[in-house]
Design a protein around this motif. Structure first.
Motif, PDB file in Angstrom:
ATOM      1  N   GLU B 112       0.854  -1.194   0.000  1.00  0.00           N
ATOM      2  CA  GLU B 112       0.000   0.000   0.000  1.00  0.00           C
ATOM      3  C   GLU B 112       0.892   1.247   0.000  1.00  0.00           C
ATOM      4  N   CYS B 113       1.935   1.172  -0.811  1.00  0.00           N
ATOM      5  CA  CYS B 113       2.952   2.214  -0.815  1.00  0.00           C
ATOM      6  C   CYS B 113       2.838   3.023  -2.100  1.00  0.00           C
ATOM      7  N   GLU B 114       2.808   4.318  -1.972  1.00  0.00           N
ATOM      8  CA  GLU B 114       2.672   5.161  -3.160  1.00  0.00           C
ATOM      9  C   GLU B 114       3.918   5.096  -4.036  1.00  0.00           C
ATOM     10  N   LEU B 115       5.067   4.899  -3.399  1.00  0.00           N
ATOM     11  CA  LEU B 115       6.298   4.798  -4.188  1.00  0.00           C
ATOM     12  C   LEU B 115       6.286   3.519  -5.033  1.00  0.00           C
ATOM     13  N   GLN B 116       5.781   2.444  -4.431  1.00  0.00           N
ATOM     14  CA  GLN B 116       5.641   1.199  -5.196  1.00  0.00           C
ATOM     15  C   GLN B 116       4.694   1.408  -6.368  1.00  0.00           C
ATOM     16  N   ASP B 117       3.548   1.987  -6.060  1.00  0.00           N
ATOM     17  CA  ASP B 117       2.546   2.185  -7.108  1.00  0.00           C
ATOM     18  C   ASP B 117       3.102   3.042  -8.239  1.00  0.00           C
ATOM     19  N   MET B 118       3.782   4.104  -7.862  1.00  0.00           N
ATOM     20  CA  MET B 118       4.328   5.014  -8.865  1.00  0.00           C
ATOM     21  C   MET B 118       5.389   4.306  -9.700  1.00  0.00           C
ATOM     22  N   THR B 119       6.205   3.502  -9.029  1.00  0.00           N
ATOM     23  CA  THR B 119       7.263   2.813  -9.750  1.00  0.00           C
ATOM     24  C   THR B 119       6.661   1.834 -10.753  1.00  0.00           C
ATOM     25  N   PHE B 120       5.596   1.162 -10.310  1.00  0.00           N
ATOM     26  CA  PHE B 120       4.930   0.250 -11.251  1.00  0.00           C
ATOM     27  C   PHE B 120       4.325   1.030 -12.421  1.00  0.00           C
ATOM     28  N   SER B 121       3.751   2.171 -12.136  1.00  0.00           N
ATOM     29  CA  SER B 121       3.059   2.916 -13.186  1.00  0.00           C
ATOM     30  C   SER B 121       4.016   3.684 -14.086  1.00  0.00           C
ATOM     31  N   TYR B 122       5.022   4.288 -13.490  1.00  0.00           N
ATOM     32  CA  TYR B 122       5.818   5.243 -14.266  1.00  0.00           C
ATOM     33  C   TYR B 122       7.319   4.978 -14.238  1.00  0.00           C
ATOM     34  N   GLY B 123       7.742   4.035 -13.431  1.00  0.00           N
ATOM     35  CA  GLY B 123       9.171   3.922 -13.161  1.00  0.00           C
ATOM     36  C   GLY B 123       9.929   3.072 -14.165  1.00  0.00           C
ATOM     37  N   ALA B 124      11.195   2.915 -13.866  1.00  0.00           N
ATOM     38  CA  ALA B 124      12.059   2.096 -14.704  1.00  0.00           C
ATOM     39  C   ALA B 124      12.155   0.702 -14.104  1.00  0.00           C
ATOM     40  N   ALA B 125      12.363  -0.269 -14.946  1.00  0.00           N
ATOM     41  CA  ALA B 125      12.419  -1.638 -14.459  1.00  0.00           C
ATOM     42  C   ALA B 125      13.765  -1.941 -13.803  1.00  0.00           C
ATOM     43  N   GLU B 126      14.795  -1.249 -14.266  1.00  0.00           N
ATOM     44  CA  GLU B 126      16.124  -1.533 -13.738  1.00  0.00           C
ATOM     45  C   GLU B 126      16.728  -0.281 -13.123  1.00  0.00           C
ATOM     46  N   PRO B 150      15.948   5.917   5.745  1.00  0.00           N
ATOM     47  CA  PRO B 150      16.268   5.533   4.365  1.00  0.00           C
ATOM     48  C   PRO B 150      15.037   5.428   3.464  1.00  0.00           C
ATOM     49  N   ARG B 151      13.883   5.130   4.044  1.00  0.00           N
ATOM     50  CA  ARG B 151      12.694   4.984   3.207  1.00  0.00           C
ATOM     51  C   ARG B 151      12.065   6.330   2.856  1.00  0.00           C
ATOM     52  N   CYS B 152      12.444   7.353   3.589  1.00  0.00           N
ATOM     53  CA  CYS B 152      11.783   8.655   3.440  1.00  0.00           C
ATOM     54  C   CYS B 152      12.120   9.275   2.090  1.00  0.00           C
ATOM     55  N   ILE B 153      11.097   9.821   1.427  1.00  0.00           N
ATOM     56  CA  ILE B 153      11.330  10.469   0.137  1.00  0.00           C
ATOM     57  C   ILE B 153      11.242  11.987   0.249  1.00  0.00           C
ATOM     58  N   LEU B 154      11.140  12.486   1.463  1.00  0.00           N
ATOM     59  CA  LEU B 154      11.073  13.929   1.726  1.00  0.00           C
ATOM     60  C   LEU B 154       9.973  14.625   0.929  1.00  0.00           C
ATOM     61  N   CYS B 202       2.038   9.558   5.334  1.00  0.00           N
ATOM     62  CA  CYS B 202       3.331   9.186   4.743  1.00  0.00           C
ATOM     63  C   CYS B 202       3.090   8.275   3.546  1.00  0.00           C
ATOM     64  N   PRO B 203       3.571   8.663   2.368  1.00  0.00           N
ATOM     65  CA  PRO B 203       3.277   7.848   1.190  1.00  0.00           C
ATOM     66  C   PRO B 203       4.075   6.550   1.158  1.00  0.00           C
ATOM     67  N   VAL B 204       5.115   6.492   1.972  1.00  0.00           N
ATOM     68  CA  VAL B 204       5.956   5.295   2.000  1.00  0.00           C
ATOM     69  C   VAL B 204       6.006   4.750   3.421  1.00  0.00           C
ATOM     70  N   GLY B 205       6.917   3.881   3.701  1.00  0.00           N
ATOM     71  CA  GLY B 205       6.984   3.287   5.031  1.00  0.00           C
ATOM     72  C   GLY B 205       8.000   3.964   5.931  1.00  0.00           C
ATOM     73  N   ALA B 206       8.189   5.272   5.757  1.00  0.00           N
ATOM     74  CA  ALA B 206       9.191   5.957   6.571  1.00  0.00           C
ATOM     75  C   ALA B 206       8.692   6.179   7.985  1.00  0.00           C
ATOM     76  N   LEU B 207       7.440   6.571   8.103  1.00  0.00           N
ATOM     77  CA  LEU B 207       6.856   6.737   9.430  1.00  0.00           C
ATOM     78  C   LEU B 207       5.946   5.545   9.672  1.00  0.00           C
ATOM     79  N   THR B 208       6.223   4.837  10.738  1.00  0.00           N
ATOM     80  CA  THR B 208       5.413   3.653  10.998  1.00  0.00           C
ATOM     81  C   THR B 208       4.858   3.687  12.407  1.00  0.00           C
ATOM     82  N   SER B 209       3.805   2.914  12.586  1.00  0.00           N
ATOM     83  CA  SER B 209       3.065   2.939  13.836  1.00  0.00           C
ATOM     84  C   SER B 209       3.660   1.953  14.833  1.00  0.00           C
TER      85      SER B 209
END
Lengths: 469, 791
Positions: B112-126, B150-154, B202-209
C-alpha cells in the motif's frame, strides 16, 4: 588581487572555517595588489583601492551625488533610465534590471523592500566581495536609488556568511551614511525616509537564489519558494520586493549620473555597461578586471589575463562561474555578453572566468564541481538532492579508477534528467557543466576506464573508495 | 459588475477542461479523469513543488512545469503524457530509488505504498545506481511513532499535517542536501498530540506505527470502516482485522478511507486505542456470584438466574429495578434497553452517565429544524462561536474542523473559555472568563448587560464584550458550539440568542461515542426515545404496549433507593457508575446486580452476575455523534464467548418469559441486515441457529440482528428518518434534533458529569488500552509543557 586557483577549486564551500581562514589569510597577503589592464573601463571599480570605505573619500569621488539627482527625479524616470541603460542582472540570470523594477506594483498594502543579494558563492566568482571591500557606499547608494524607483522605504544588504569579515566594513559604511543623513528619516532633507540594514548569511550557496535568500532573511531554512508569485509582487515578508545583485546595484549610481545612453554605449546592444570579470585558474595575471560587456574572451585570456603560464596550452574555459557549461580551446573566440555566450551554448553567468590548461583532469574538475553542488544542494527537490549525490558518488568512483563504460552515459543521463526539472536553478547549475564536460571531453572520461589511473596524476586516486564492479 | 467568476477553459491531453479561476492544474486534470502523479502535493496543504513528479508540458513554456503549483489560465494547452513527461517521471523515480533501501518485503507500507505504485506505473524496471546507499538507523520518536530515514522520500507531508493541520509543529527538516532529514523539533522525540497522522499521510513506510509495525501485511487483513468508540465526535476509522485464536483480532486502525466526517483526521484514540479488545483482563465468560465469590458460569446458567431474579423482583415490587445504560453502546441497543426496561422490567428507573444537557437543548430548539450543525458544517461555517470545553483535548475532530476551517476558509472563530485553550491561536477573538462564568456569557449575549460585570477581565473589557456581541449579531450562518458548562436554564438563554441570528446552528458537546445516542434513545427516567415524556400518551404507548407513565428515578437516587432497600435489582449495561459517578459500592449489597461489561470494573466487581460483552468494534449498529450525525458501525473484530449487548438483552427478555417478537420487530419492515452483524466466517449464524431452531424461528430472521430494530427507531424517533440506504452504505446522515413534547421538564444540571477526558484518556475504556497508557507513561517520563509552541 590574485586568486589562487587551487584555493578556489579545493576549498570552496567544503569547509566554512577552513575556507574563511584561508580566505582571510589570502586577503591579508594579497589585498593590496589590485590588478589592472589598459582595456579596463572603470565604472563600478573606479573607487577600488582609493580608500572609498571612508565616507569622506567616497563623497570626494562623486559619492551620493546619484541619490541627490535621483531624489529630484520621478520614480518612473529612474526606472526608465535604468531600463534604457541595458543594465542586466549581474548575479547570473541577466534579466533587465529596469524591467524588473517596473514589475513592482505602485500601490501596495504591504511595505515594499529592496534587497541587495550579496550572497556571492558561485565558484570562480569574487567580484561582489571587492565591491563590499572597496566601495560599500556604492551598494548603499544603489539600494537607496532602487528604493526611490519603486517606492520602498527599507533596504537589506544580505552578505554571504563566509564574507563575515566584510561585515565590519559594511556596518561602518551604514553607520556613516546614517550619520550624514544619507539614510534614515528625511534623507538629504528630501522628506523621504529610507532605512538600510545589513544581514549576514549562514553559509549556503542556495541562499543566492532570490526566494531562498528571502526565506533566510526571514529567519527560516534557506530553501526557495514556490513561484509565482514572484518577488516583485510577493517577496520579503509578503511585500513587493526588488532583489538585485550587489554589482547590479553598484552600477546604478553611475547610470543615474552618467545617463543611460552613456552606459548602454559601453557594451554591445542590449548588454549595457561593464562587467567585473573574475579571471582565475591557469593564468599569468589572474584577478578581477572591469571590462566592457562583449569583450572578446580570447583577448581576455591571452592579453588581460596574461595568457597560460609555464608554456601550457589552453584546454577549456568556464566562462561565467562553475555553473556555466565550459568552452573548449576552439570555442573561446567569443564575445563576453549574455546573448553571444548563450549562442555559444554557454552563459555569461556571474562573470567568473576559470581557465584550465592541458594539465587539468576534466574528470577531476567535474568531480570537484559536483562535490560543490552536492554539498550545497538544499535537498528540497528530488532531482537536485538525489541527482547531485548520485553524480558525486559516480564521479568519485570514476576518477578513482572504478569507472565502467556505461557510467559515462549514466552521468550524462542523470545530468540531462536534472536539467530544467529542479525546483530552482541549482539543479541546472550542477547539470549544465556536467553535460558539457561529458559531451566535450568524452575522450578524457574514456581514458579513465578499465581501472586505469588518472592520466593527469601520479597517484592513482584522489580518494580511496571501494571500487564496485 | 459583480458577475460570478467566469470558468476557465483549457485543454489537457486534447480534452476540454473547465474549472473555476484559481484552480490548480493538478486538480483541474482530476476533473476529467487525468491522473497527474505526485508525492508532495496534498490537497489542502501548502504547495511544495518538491517531488517534481507532476511535471507536465504546457505549450509556450520552454521547461516542463509542475501541475501542483500551476494555476490554470484561459486557453492553456497541457500535455500530461508525452515522451518528455514520461521520461521526467521515470527519471524522478530512478533518482528516488537510488538511495531507497528497497526493503519492500519487510516494510509495513509494502502493498500500500505510493512509491511502489508510482514505480509500477511510471518507473524504470532496472536501476542504474550501483553506489553504496546512504543509511541511517531507524528511530523511535514516541511510543507510537517510528521513523526509518532511508525509506523517506522527503515529501514533507508529515511536516505539513503536523504543523498546518494539527497546529502542533512537532516535525521539521534538518540538515540540507542529501542528508536532509525529517526530524522532531524537540531533540530526539516528538512532543505532540500523538495523533499519528504523520504515519497515515506518509506515502511510503518511513513513518510507521508503534502499535502495528512488522505485525502483518496489508493484504492479510480485512479492512473494515467503522466508527471510533471513544469520544463523541464520531470519526470513521478503518480497522485492519486478522484471524486470531480468540476470534477476529484488530491489528491496526487508520484513516485510509477519507469518506468519513473526519476526512483526513484521526486522533490517537481512533488510531491506536482499539487494543483494549485484546487486553488480557478481558472477560471471556459469564461470572456468577456463589458464596460471595464471582465464579465462571455458562451463559445458560447466567440467563436463567437473571431471568428468574428479575422476574421475581418485577412481579413482587414493581418499580424496584434500576437500569443503567451506556454511552458506548449502539442506538439500537440503547433503544432496545429503553424499551426493555419499560416493557419487560416495567420500570422507568433508567438513566445513563450524562455528559451534556441534551434534553434541555432539544427543548430549547422548540421544534425548529435545521438548527443543529453537523460535523461537516463546522468545517464550512463562515463563523464559529465556541463557549467552554477544550475541543483540542475533548473533541479532537471538532478542533481539527475548526482549526482548518479558519486556515482554509478564513472562518472567524470567537472563543470564550475559562482557560487559555489552544484554539485561541486560531481565534479572531479570544475572551478569557472566570471559571464557571459560561452561564453569564449566555445571559450577556441574550441581552442581559448586567451579566458583563462577571465577565470583565484584563483581556476582556466591558466594551470588548459589547463589541463581540455586536459582531456576533451581524454574523450569518454562525455555528455556536458549547460545552457542558452551558446547561439547565443557561442553555435556552444561549439558544434564544442564537436563534435570532440568521442561519445560526448549534452543537451541544457530549463526551462519549454515543452520549448523544443514549440521550436520543431515551435513557432517562422521564423521557422515552426522542425526548418524549413518559407521562404523555403517544405513539410509544401505542406501539410498545402498556408502559408505566410515572417518571422513574435518576442515577444518584438509585443508590439511595438501594440503601433503603427500595431498589432490589440493578441492571448495568456497559457503564461504570461506581468509578465514574462515585456510586457507593456498598449501597447495592442487598440488591441483585447484573453488569454487562468487557472488564471486571469497579461496578462489575459488585455484581451478582457479570456478562462479558462485545465492544463497539465487534458489532454492528449505529452511533449518533455529538453533532447529531448518525453513522453505521460495522463489525470488525470478534472475541470468542462474548456477546453483543443487543443479543444479551433479548436473551434476558426471553429468560424472563417475554415474547421477543414484541421487543424486536424482526422479520417486519425493511430487512436491514447487510450481513454486517452476522460475521459470516465467524460461525455466529450457526450458533444462533440452535437457539432459533429451538424457538421455531426462521434462522435468517434473527431477533439478534440490531438492524431489525432500526426500522422502528427511524419510524418513532423524530429526526432519525434519514435515508437508510445512505446510512447503510456508510455515509453520515445528520439527524434533526426534535423534542416531541415541547418544553420538557428542566433536568437537574447537577446530574451532568463531564468526562473531562484529555487526548490520552477515555473513561473506563481508556484504562485498558496499552497504547494510551504507554503514551501517558512516556509523558510522565518526559515532563513537558502542555502546549507545543508554534511561535
Amino acid at each position: 588581487m590574485i586568486i589562487d586557483f587551487r584555493l578556489l577549486i579545493e576549498d570552496h564551500g567544503t569547509s566554512t572555517i577552513k575556507n574563511q581562514k584561508s580566505t582571510i589569510k589570502n586577503r591579508q597577503s594579497k589585498m593590496a595588489s589590485l590588478v589592472s589592464h589598459p582595456d579596463e573601463v572603470r565604472v563600478v571599480s573606479k573607487r577600488f583601492g582609493q580608500g572609498a570605505t571612508s565616507i569622506d573619500r567616497y563623497l570626494e569621488l562623486d559619492g551620493y551625488k546619484a541619490v541627490q539627482k535621483a531624489l529630484g527625479m520621478q520614480p518612473d524616470a529612474i526606472v526608465n533610465e535604468v531600463k534604457n541603460s541595458g543594465l542586466r542582472g549581474r548575479g547570473g540570470a541577466g534579466f533587465n534590471t529596469g524591467l524588473k523594477w517596473s514589475f513592482v506594483p505602485k500601490q501596495s498594502p504591504k511595505p515594499k523592500y529592496v534587497l541587495c543579494n550579496g550572497d556571492e558563492s558561485e565558484p570562480g566568482t569574487c567580484k561582489d566581495r571587492l565591491i563590499f571591500e572597496h566601495d560599500p557606499h556604492a551598494v548603499i547608494e544603489g539600494v537607496v536609488i532602487a528604493g526611490l524607483a519603486v517606492g520602498s522605504h527599507t533596504g537589506y544588504i544580505y552578505i554571504r556568511g563566509e564574507y563575515r569579515y566584510l561585515s565590519e566594513i559594511m556596518q561602518k559604511a551604514l553607520k556613516d551614511a546614517y550619520a550624514r543623513g544619507f539614510l534614515g528619516k528625511n534623507i538629504l532633507g528630501s522628506g523621504y525616509d529610507f532605512d538600510v540594514y545589513w544581514h549576514g548569511g549562514a553559509g549556503a550557496y542556495e541562499v543566492g537564489e532570490e526566494s531562498a535568500l528571502m526565506e533566510s532573511l526571514e529567519g527560516k531554512r534557506g530553501i526557495p519558494r514556490v513561484r509565482p508569485p514572484f518577488p516583485a509582487v510577493v517577496g520579503l515578508w509578503g511585500g513587493p520586493t526588488v532583489i538585485n545583485n550587489a554589482e547590479t546595484l553598484a552600477s546604478v549610481p553611475p547610470i543615474i549620473l552618467g545617463g543611460a545612453e552613456w552606459y548602454a554605449a559601453i557594451g554591445p546592444p542590449k548588454n549595457g555597461g561593464t562587467r567585473l570579470f573574475c579571471l582565475s585558474g591557469n593564468l599569468a595575471r589572474p584577478g578581477v578586471y572591469e571590462l566592457p560587456m562583449g569583450y572578446n574572451l580570447k583577448k581576455m585570456i591571452y592579453e588581460v589575463g596574461g595568457g597560460i603560464p609555464n608554456s601550457r596550452k589552453l584546454k577549456a574555459v568556464v566562462p561565467g562561474g562553475s555553473s556555466t557549461p565550459c568552452l573548449t580551446a576552439d570555442e573561446v573566440d567569443v564575445s563576453m555578453d549574455f546573448d553571444s555566450l548563450m549562442k555559444a551554448g554557454s552563459m555569461l553567468g556571474s562573470g567568473g572566468v576559470v581557465v584550465l590548461d592541458d594539465s587539468t583532469c576534466i574528470v577531476k574538475f567535474a568531480l570537484r564541481t559536483m562535490k560543490f553542488y552536492q554539498h550545497e544542494s538544499c535537498g528540497w527537490c528530488i532531482p537536485c538532492r538525489e541527482g547531485t549525490d548520485w553524480l558525486k558518488k559516480t564521479l568519485t568512483r570514476f576518477h578513482a579508477g572504478g569507472g565502467l563504460k556505461k557510467d559515462i552515459d549514466n552521468i550524462q543521463y542523470l545530468a540531462e534528467n536534472m536539467l530544467g526539472r529542479t525546483f530552482c536553478p541549482l539543479g541546472d547549475a550542477a547539470a549544465m557543466p556536467t553535460i558539457a564536460f561529458v559531451k566535450k571531453f568524452r575522450k578524457e572520461f574514456e581514458d579513465h576506464l578499465e581501472g586505469k589511473p588518472c592520466p593527469f596524476e601520479k597517484e592513482a586516486a584522489i580518494e580511496q573508495l571501494p571500487v564496485m564492479a | 459588475m459583480a458577475d460570478a467568476p467566469k470558468e476557465i477553459s483549457l485543454t489537457v491531453d486534447g480534452k476540454k477542461v473547465t474549472s473555476p479561476p484559481g484552480t490548480l492544474l493538478i486538480e483541474a486534470c482530476k476533473t476529467v479523469g487525468i491522473e497527474v502523479p505526485s508525492f508532495c502535493y496534498y490537497p489542502n496543504f501548502s504547495l511544495q513543488g518538491a517531488c517534481r513528479m507532476c511535471l507536465v508540458k504546457i505549450e509556450k513554456m520552454p521547461k516542463l512545469q509542475t501541475a501542483c503549483t500551476t494555476v490554470i489560465s484561459e486557453a492553456m494547452t497541457v500535455t500530461t503524457n508525452n515522451e518528455e513527461v514520461r521520461q521526467a517521471r521515470k527519471a524522478m523515480l530512478e533518482m528516488l530509488l537510488g538511495n531507497h533501501p528497497l526493503d519492500c518485503p519487510v516494510c509495513d507500507a509494502g502493498g500500500e505504498c505510493e512509491l511502489q505504485d508510482m514505480t509500477f506505473s511510471y518507473g524504470a524496471a532496472e536501476s542504474k545506481f550501483m553506489e553504496a546507499k546512504n543509511h541511517k538507523d531507524e528511530q523511535q520518536w514516541s511510543p507510537v511513532v517510528y521513523f526509518d530515514r532511508p525509506r523517506c522520500i522527503l515529501c514533507y507531508r508529515c511536516v505539513r499535517v503536523c504543523g498546518e493541520g494539527m497546529d502542533v509543529w512537532a516535525l521539521g527538516v534538518q540538515n540540507r542536501g542529501v542528508v536532509s532529514v525529517i526530524a522532531p523539533n524537540k531533540e530526539d522525540h516528538l512532543e505532540c498530540e500523538e495523533c499519528g497522522m504523520c504515519i497515515d499521510i506518509c506515502p511510503v513506510g518511513a513513518l510507521t506505527s508503534g502499535a502495528y509495525r512488522y505485525k502483518t501485511r496489508p493484504w492479510e487483513m480485512k479492512h473494515v470502516g467503522t466508527i471510533c468508540t471513544h469520544c463523541g465526535d464520531g470519526c470513521k476509522t478503518t480497522l485492519g482485522v486478522r484471524r486470531a485464536e480468540s476470534g477476529l483480532q484488530i491489528v491496526r486502525g487508520d484513516n485510509r478511507d477519507k469518506s468519513g466526517i473526519n476526512g483526513d483526521f484521526l486522533c490517537i484514540k481512533g488510531r491506536y486505542a482499539f487494543d483494549f479488545a485484546d487486553n488480557p483482563e478481558r472477560l471471556k465468560q459469564p461470572l456468577v456470584r456463589k458464596d460471595g465469590r464471582l465464579l465462571p458460569a455458562t451463559w445458560e446458567e447466567a440467563f436463567e438466574l437473571i431471568g428468574k431474579r428479575f422476574s421475581e423482583i418485577r412481579d413482587k415490587d414493581g418499580q424496584s429495578i434500576g437500569v443503567v445504560g451506556s454511552t458506548r453502546t449502539t442506538n439500537e441497543e440503547n433503544y432496545l434497553l429503553s424499551k426493555f426496561a419499560r416493557l419487560v422490567l416495567k420500570t422507568n428507573n433508567i438513566d445513563h452517565h450524562r455528559t451534556a444537557d441534551f434534553p434541555a437543548f432539544a427543548a430549547a430548539l422548540a421544534g425548529k429544524t435545521d438548527r443543529t450543525a453537523s460535523m461537516r458544517d463546522v468545517f464550512n461555517a463562515p463563523a464559529i462561536l465556541l463557549i467552554g470545553n477544550n475541543p483540542t483535548d475533548q473533541h479532537p475532530l471538532l478542533a481539527w474542523q475548526i482549526r482548518n476551517n479558519v486556515r482554509l476558509h478564513r472562518a472567524r472563530l470567537y472563543a470564550i473559555n475559562c482557560q487559555p485553550i489552544k484554539l485561541r491561536r486560531q481565534a479572531t477573538n479570544f475572551m478569557e472568563i472566570p471559571s464557571g462564568a459560561e452561564g453569564k456569557v449566555a445571559a450577556f449575549l441574550a441581552g442581559d448587560d448586567t451579566a458583563a460585570d462577571a465577565l470583565t477581565s484584563a483581556t476582556a473589557s466591558r466594551d470588548g464584550w459589547r463589541q463581540l456581541r455586536e459582531k456576533l449579531r451581524t454574523e450569518q450562518n454562525l455555528v455556536i458550539i458549547f460545552g457542558s458548562e452551558i446547561r439547565g436554564n443557561d442553555l435556552p438563554t444561549l439558544v434564544k440568542f442564537g436563534l435570532a441570528i440568521p442561519g445560526a446552528k448549534f452543537v451541544c458537546l457530549g463526551d462519549y461515542a454515543n452520549s448523544r445516542g443514549a440521550a436520543d434513545m431515551g435513557l432517562y427516567p422521564d423521557l422515552l426515545p426522542g425526548y418524549h415524556r413518559v407521562a404523555d400518551a403517544g405513539k410509544f404507548h401505542e406501539e410498545w404496549g402498556k408502559i408505566p407513565s410515572a417518571p422513574g428515578i435518576a442515577l444518584p437516587a438509585m443508590a439511595d433507593a438501594a440503601k433503603t432497600g427500595k431498589l432490589k435489582g440493578l441492571y448495568v449495561v456497559g457503564a461504570n457508575p461506581v468509578a465514574r459517578l462515585g456510586f457507593d459500592p456498598f449501597a447495592f449489597s442487598k440488591s441483585f446486580v447484573v453488569v454487562q461489561d468487557m472488564f471486571l470494573t469497579e461496578t462489575a466487581s459488585i455484581a451478582d452476575v457479570v456478562l462479558p460483552v462485545a465492544n463497539a468494534y465487534e458489532k454492528s449498529g449505529t452511533f449518533t455523534n455529538t453533532c447529531g450525525d448518525l453513522q453505521l458501525l460495522k463489525k470488525a473484530g470478534e472475541v470468542s464467548d462474548t456477546k453483543p449487548d443487543f443479543e444479551i438483552i433479548v436473551r434476558i427478555a426471553d429468560a424472563m418469559g417475554f415474547d421477543v417478537r414484541k421487543l424486536v420487530p424482526f422479520g417486519t419492515g425493511t430487512r436491514a441486515d447487510m450481513g454486517q452483524s452476522r460475521g459470516a466466517q465467524s460461525g455466529e449464524a450457526d450458533r444462533h441457529a440452535v437457539w432459533l431452531e429451538a424457538h421455531g424461528l426462521e434462522p435468517k430472521m434473527s431477533p439478534f440482528d440490531p438492524m431489525a430494530i432500526l426500522d422502528e427507531i427511524q419510524r418513532l424517533v423524530p429526526g432519525y428518518d434519514v435515508s437508510q440506504i445512505n446510512l447503510l452504505s456508510g455515509n453520515d446522515q445528520h439527524t434533526n434534533l426534535m423534542s416531541q413534547s415541547a418544553g420538557s421538564a428542566a433536568h437537574d444540571g447537577s446530574l451532568i458529569a463531564p468526562a473531562n477526558d484529555d487526548l490520552f484518556t477515555s473513561g473506563t475504556l481508556g484504562r485498558y488500552s496499552r497504547a494510551l497508557n504507554s503514551v501517558i507513561e512516556n509523558r510522565h517520563l518526559q515532563p513537558a509543557e502542555t502546549e507545543v509552541a508554534a511561535d
